[in-house]
Motif scaffolding. Structure first.
Motif, PDB file in Angstrom:
ATOM      1  N   PHE A 128      42.256 165.185 106.154  1.00 21.17           N
ATOM      2  CA  PHE A 128      41.455 164.095 105.598  1.00 21.17           C
ATOM      3  C   PHE A 128      42.217 162.771 105.658  1.00 21.17           C
ATOM      4  O   PHE A 128      41.675 161.747 106.073  1.00 21.17           O
ATOM      5  N   PHE A 129      43.498 162.804 105.264  1.00 23.56           N
ATOM      6  CA  PHE A 129      44.294 161.572 105.247  1.00 23.56           C
ATOM      7  C   PHE A 129      44.527 161.037 106.657  1.00 23.56           C
ATOM      8  O   PHE A 129      44.365 159.844 106.908  1.00 23.56           O
ATOM      9  N   ILE A 130      44.896 161.934 107.577  1.00 18.35           N
ATOM     10  CA  ILE A 130      45.134 161.481 108.960  1.00 18.35           C
ATOM     11  C   ILE A 130      43.848 160.948 109.575  1.00 18.35           C
ATOM     12  O   ILE A 130      43.838 159.916 110.240  1.00 18.35           O
ATOM     13  N   SER A 140      56.626 159.613 106.412  1.00 12.09           N
ATOM     14  CA  SER A 140      56.848 159.029 105.078  1.00 12.09           C
ATOM     15  C   SER A 140      55.526 158.675 104.394  1.00 12.09           C
ATOM     16  O   SER A 140      55.396 158.815 103.181  1.00 12.09           O
ATOM     17  N   SER A 141      54.540 158.251 105.182  1.00 14.41           N
ATOM     18  CA  SER A 141      53.227 157.950 104.611  1.00 14.41           C
ATOM     19  C   SER A 141      52.550 159.216 104.092  1.00 14.41           C
ATOM     20  O   SER A 141      51.944 159.218 103.021  1.00 14.41           O
ATOM     21  N   LEU A 142      52.654 160.320 104.844  1.00 10.37           N
ATOM     22  CA  LEU A 142      52.104 161.599 104.384  1.00 10.37           C
ATOM     23  C   LEU A 142      52.839 162.072 103.125  1.00 10.37           C
ATOM     24  O   LEU A 142      52.215 162.559 102.186  1.00 10.37           O
ATOM     25  N   LYS A 143      54.178 161.936 103.118  1.00  9.32           N
ATOM     26  CA  LYS A 143      54.971 162.326 101.940  1.00  9.32           C
ATOM     27  C   LYS A 143      54.481 161.596 100.697  1.00  9.32           C
ATOM     28  O   LYS A 143      54.285 162.192  99.644  1.00  9.32           O
ATOM     29  N   LYS A 144      54.289 160.304 100.866  1.00  3.54           N
ATOM     30  CA  LYS A 144      53.909 159.466  99.732  1.00  3.54           C
ATOM     31  C   LYS A 144      52.466 159.711  99.302  1.00  3.54           C
ATOM     32  O   LYS A 144      52.178 159.873  98.117  1.00  3.54           O
ATOM     33  N   ASN A 145      51.528 159.742 100.256  1.00  5.86           N
ATOM     34  CA  ASN A 145      50.103 159.772  99.916  1.00  5.86           C
ATOM     35  C   ASN A 145      49.523 161.163  99.708  1.00  5.86           C
ATOM     36  O   ASN A 145      48.551 161.311  98.966  1.00  5.86           O
ATOM     37  N   VAL A 146      50.067 162.181 100.352  1.00  9.52           N
ATOM     38  CA  VAL A 146      49.539 163.535 100.192  1.00  9.52           C
ATOM     39  C   VAL A 146      50.368 164.328  99.178  1.00  9.52           C
ATOM     40  O   VAL A 146      49.826 165.052  98.363  1.00  9.52           O
ATOM     41  N   TRP A 147      51.694 164.160  99.218  1.00 14.32           N
ATOM     42  CA  TRP A 147      52.552 164.912  98.304  1.00 14.32           C
ATOM     43  C   TRP A 147      52.963 164.112  97.075  1.00 14.32           C
ATOM     44  O   TRP A 147      53.392 164.680  96.085  1.00 14.32           O
ATOM     45  N   GLY A 148      52.913 162.791  97.164  1.00 12.71           N
ATOM     46  CA  GLY A 148      53.337 161.963  96.037  1.00 12.71           C
ATOM     47  C   GLY A 148      54.841 161.813  95.929  1.00 12.71           C
ATOM     48  O   GLY A 148      55.361 161.409  94.898  1.00 12.71           O
ATOM     49  N   HIS A 149      55.569 162.121  97.018  1.00 17.25           N
ATOM     50  CA  HIS A 149      57.029 161.961  97.024  1.00 17.25           C
ATOM     51  C   HIS A 149      57.385 160.560  97.507  1.00 17.25           C
ATOM     52  O   HIS A 149      56.669 159.968  98.302  1.00 17.25           O
ATOM     53  N   SER A 150      58.535 160.082  97.054  1.00 16.17           N
ATOM     54  CA  SER A 150      58.996 158.802  97.583  1.00 16.17           C
ATOM     55  C   SER A 150      59.479 159.022  99.014  1.00 16.17           C
ATOM     56  O   SER A 150      59.943 160.099  99.368  1.00 16.17           O
ATOM     57  N   SER A 151      59.385 158.008  99.818  1.00 16.71           N
ATOM     58  CA  SER A 151      59.747 158.152 101.230  1.00 16.71           C
ATOM     59  C   SER A 151      61.245 158.335 101.436  1.00 16.71           C
ATOM     60  O   SER A 151      61.674 158.765 102.490  1.00 16.71           O
ATOM     61  N   GLU A 152      62.055 158.025 100.429  1.00 18.60           N
ATOM     62  CA  GLU A 152      63.498 158.196 100.558  1.00 18.60           C
ATOM     63  C   GLU A 152      63.913 159.660 100.375  1.00 18.60           C
ATOM     64  O   GLU A 152      64.995 160.054 100.754  1.00 18.60           O
TER      65      GLU A 152
END
Length: 188
Positions: A128-130, A140-152
């Motif tokens: 859905f996000f892609i 990093s965008s998937l990490k942040k927007n799908v998992w809620g993790h910071s990109s670092e």
């Protein structure tokens, strides 16, 4: 998106009552007094509900017909109409066309023809996000927007999930190009 049409068939008094409170309704109200009028109204419409006391043979597709024993309280009738409209909107908004596929967000399934692949919640969110991104989606965008993790945060969760999802789609549909990997991330 246009409003759903609620078509009152052969119930002129009900139509007149609902017309009086039309500004409170979240649907477009129309009336038909005979079969010809009914078929003219629905021939080019896709989004409608018919209210009638009698069975209607001309209505095709999955449009809903409310058959009711009158008298019925107006509040109950409006409640019935709104429930049907909510169900229709829920179903309509849950199915997303992606190339030859259809992603059903509610049932978490990817379909093509009669083949249906069950997905996990996270796999559905990834697709859905892609799909909704206008450009390639970075890890990093998937990490942040799908998992809620910071990109670092250093993790290979995204790569692992996308790898498994791509393999799952390839094994089931024999399609290795559904999710494409690029230098900048992923795209569909």
């Amino acid at each position: 998106m246009s409003k759903t049409i609620v078509l009152i068939y052969k119930l002129q008094t009900l139509y007149e009552i609902l017309s009086e409170i039309n500004d409170l309704l979240n649907f477009e109200l129309q009336s038909a007094l005979d079969e010809l009028e009914l078929s003219n109204i629905i021939s080019d419409k896709k989004n409608f509900v018919v209210i009638s006391e009698t069975k209607i043979s001309e209505v095709q597709g999955d449009n809903n017909i409310i058959l009711s024993k009158f008298p019925i309280k107006v509040f109950n009738l409006i409640e019935k109409i709104n429930i049907i409209l909510l169900k229709k909107n829920f179903i309509t908004q849950s199915k997303i066309n992606i190339n030859d596929y259809q992603l059903d967000v509610n049932s978490r399934a990817l379909k093509i023809g009669k083949k249906k692949l069950k997905l996990t919640q996270k796999e559905t969110e990834i697709i859905f996000f892609i799909k909704n991104s206008n450009k390639e989606v970075s890890i990093s965008s998937l990490k942040k927007n799908v998992w809620g993790h910071s990109s670092e945060l250093e993790t290979h969760t995204v790569e692992t999930h996308v790898y498994r999802l791509r393999k799952k789609i390839k094994d089931f549909f024999n399609d290795s190009k559904f999710i494409k990997s690029t230098d900048n991330g992923y795209k569909i």
